[in-house]
Design an enzyme around this catalytic site. Sequence first.
Site, mmCIF file in Angstrom:
data_model
loop_
_atom_site.group_PDB
_atom_site.id
_atom_site.type_symbol
_atom_site.label_atom_id
_atom_site.label_comp_id
_atom_site.label_asym_id
_atom_site.label_seq_id
_atom_site.Cartn_x
_atom_site.Cartn_y
_atom_site.Cartn_z
ATOM 1 N N GLU A 247 0.880 -1.178 0.000
ATOM 2 C CA GLU A 247 0.000 0.000 0.000
ATOM 3 C C GLU A 247 0.907 1.214 0.000
ATOM 4 O OE1 GLU A 247 -3.128 0.084 -0.465
ATOM 5 O OE2 GLU A 247 -3.522 -2.046 -0.203
ATOM 6 N N CYS A 281 -2.930 8.625 3.949
ATOM 7 C CA CYS A 281 -2.878 8.180 2.553
ATOM 8 C C CYS A 281 -4.221 8.446 1.877
ATOM 9 C CB CYS A 281 -2.502 6.715 2.466
ATOM 10 S SG CYS A 281 -3.491 5.699 3.527
HETATM 11 P P1 NDP Z 1 8.448 5.022 4.117
HETATM 12 O O1 NDP Z 1 8.268 4.302 2.856
HETATM 13 O O2 NDP Z 1 9.606 5.897 4.281
HETATM 14 O O3 NDP Z 1 8.545 3.961 5.333
HETATM 15 C C1 NDP Z 1 7.601 2.958 5.518
HETATM 16 C C2 NDP Z 1 8.261 1.838 6.296
HETATM 17 O O4 NDP Z 1 9.288 1.256 5.495
HETATM 18 C C3 NDP Z 1 8.943 2.278 7.593
HETATM 19 O O5 NDP Z 1 8.819 1.265 8.551
HETATM 20 C C4 NDP Z 1 10.381 2.441 7.152
HETATM 21 O O6 NDP Z 1 11.318 2.361 8.204
HETATM 22 C C5 NDP Z 1 10.515 1.264 6.210
HETATM 23 N N1 NDP Z 1 11.608 1.390 5.251
HETATM 24 C C6 NDP Z 1 12.234 2.509 4.802
HETATM 25 N N2 NDP Z 1 13.203 2.184 3.903
HETATM 26 C C7 NDP Z 1 13.172 0.827 3.780
HETATM 27 C C8 NDP Z 1 13.916 -0.106 2.999
HETATM 28 N N3 NDP Z 1 14.871 0.273 2.151
HETATM 29 N N4 NDP Z 1 13.625 -1.420 3.114
HETATM 30 C C9 NDP Z 1 12.649 -1.834 3.949
HETATM 31 N N5 NDP Z 1 11.921 -0.998 4.732
HETATM 32 C C10 NDP Z 1 12.168 0.316 4.635
HETATM 33 O O7 NDP Z 1 7.071 5.739 4.417
HETATM 34 P P2 NDP Z 1 6.677 6.605 5.711
HETATM 35 O O8 NDP Z 1 6.836 5.809 6.960
HETATM 36 O O9 NDP Z 1 7.385 7.892 5.586
HETATM 37 O O10 NDP Z 1 5.088 6.749 5.497
HETATM 38 C C11 NDP Z 1 4.559 7.694 4.675
HETATM 39 C C12 NDP Z 1 4.210 7.086 3.347
HETATM 40 O O11 NDP Z 1 3.360 5.959 3.505
HETATM 41 C C13 NDP Z 1 3.453 8.023 2.461
HETATM 42 O O12 NDP Z 1 4.001 8.068 1.196
HETATM 43 C C14 NDP Z 1 2.023 7.436 2.412
HETATM 44 O O13 NDP Z 1 1.293 7.626 1.263
HETATM 45 C C15 NDP Z 1 2.253 6.010 2.614
HETATM 46 N N6 NDP Z 1 1.089 5.416 3.239
HETATM 47 C C16 NDP Z 1 0.217 4.690 2.462
HETATM 48 C C17 NDP Z 1 -0.905 4.131 2.999
HETATM 49 C C18 NDP Z 1 -1.812 3.287 2.172
HETATM 50 O O14 NDP Z 1 -2.587 2.503 2.729
HETATM 51 N N7 NDP Z 1 -1.767 3.367 0.858
HETATM 52 C C19 NDP Z 1 -1.243 4.302 4.418
HETATM 53 C C20 NDP Z 1 -0.287 5.082 5.139
HETATM 54 C C21 NDP Z 1 0.835 5.603 4.546
HETATM 55 P P3 NDP Z 1 11.907 3.711 8.876
HETATM 56 O O15 NDP Z 1 10.773 4.359 9.545
HETATM 57 O O16 NDP Z 1 12.923 3.191 9.808
HETATM 58 O O17 NDP Z 1 12.481 4.529 7.768
#
Ligand code: NDP
Length: 482
Positions: A247, A281
Amino acid sequence: MLNGRNFVAGEWRDGADWIEDINPSDVTDVVGRFVQARPSDIHDAVAAAQGAQREWAAAGLEARAAVLDAIGRELMARSKELGELLSREEGKTLPEGVGEVYRAGQFFTYFAAEALRNLGASADSVRTGVDVLTEREPLGVVAIISPWNFPIATASWKIAPALAFGNAVVWKPASITPASAWALTEIISRQAIPKGLFNLVMGSGSTIGRELAANADIQGLSFTGSGDVGSGIAALAAARFVKLQLEMGSKNPFVIMDDADIDRAVDLAVNGAFGGTGQKCTASSRLIVHRPIHDAFVEKLLAKAGALKVGHALEAGVQMGPVVSAEQLSANLDYVTLGISEGAELATGGEALDLAHRGHYMAPAVFLNGRSRMRINQEEMFAPITCVIPADDLDEAIFLANDTPYGLTAGIATRSLARATKFRHASRSGCVMVNLATAGTDYHVPFGGVRASSYGPREQGRSAVEFYTQVKTSYIHAGAAE
Ligand code: NDP
């Protein structure tokens, strides 16, 4: 102050390092310190989860349902306390934080019942004397990687079905909201579950998250977050044929037609654009307004947005909390500058606010006279910023609504059933809202998007069974009875 450790192979475990969890409403308030996992913790968690999963799958439906029900009821009973913790670390208002924890509880109680409903099917065979059964089995060990904006709800709508259908879980939450993750894990850790069935590995995404996504022994990976990270994870999963559910981003349109109840439409637009500080989102980041009511709508919209009370998330009467972090605030302000440079008119808000508490505050921003191909109308900002785009008629509104790479939610305000129906059919999105805000969904029906917003089977409701199980088809020839 909380000192939260990881939960690996059934034990609370120290790690490589600690990070501080800072309150975005007041940066002098440290919510807690949280351990950062070592790569070896991922290995240990997955290894323990493999054994525990077999035990859990054999434990039977009622045992699984009882555990999920207990987790859900505790979350609901403690929603005030845990909601306060969530709001303190994430910055959404207290009613939003309490509501999120309560909703997280509902995911568990809902999936407690779904655990009992894992029904298969039988079929006649094309061969005489043969019966055919199709049954759903757990995947095995499921990796869950979740974001900060709904730190407890998003995780719960993944963890609950994973456990309900007999899987083990290794969970990597977002680094910026560890307290909510730790609190949920603490509840799960006290349940009657096999040692190692549920694992929490806090640590940075680029190291620990990547390590988990690349692990050879996970059978499923469910991720919510940004598109860039999602596509990197997809490549890792595809290389090993791991079942995948993503997502990701969105750019949700809310269309307001000239026959809409304008006051209601304004409420829905403000709620959709600025609820959760715009960090949803499902946020309404584009308001597509039919020209005949454009000026009347805009006047009321600006009055309402400009009057929103921004402040400390835990203070009574605050309608919009801070942005989650200094980095996010800086990115938001850059988008405001970009919007102005692209020719949109900043009609209210958009500036950082200096309030009594030192936090990441910003005034909710409304741009006017937007054009669809401006970057502020194409890129997900994840910010309390929305942009009005005028439309001549319904066809143009539909074209504009669909004119981004994303497709998560889309809304329309109209009193016309015919217009609403045309919009519903033409919308290239996973969820359509009629006379409702683009944000705000139920828990017992599918949730997800199309195009760049989502990949893989839908989340939530009965649809969750598609991702968290795999189908086995059995052919049985019983032979002649003696
Ligand atoms: P990120 O993609 O930065 O992070 C999401 C998760 O992935 C975090 O736990 C993060 O860890 C982890 N992560 C980051 N880099 C990596 C990697 N290389 N490999 C594996 N895991 C990784 O998103 P955000 O947390 O900033 O959330 C905001 C985003 O999420 C927005 O773009 C939003 O649209 C989307 N979103 C979508 C939803 C949906 O249902 N469609 C719902 C909610 C949010 P860490 O925090 O340690 O960086």
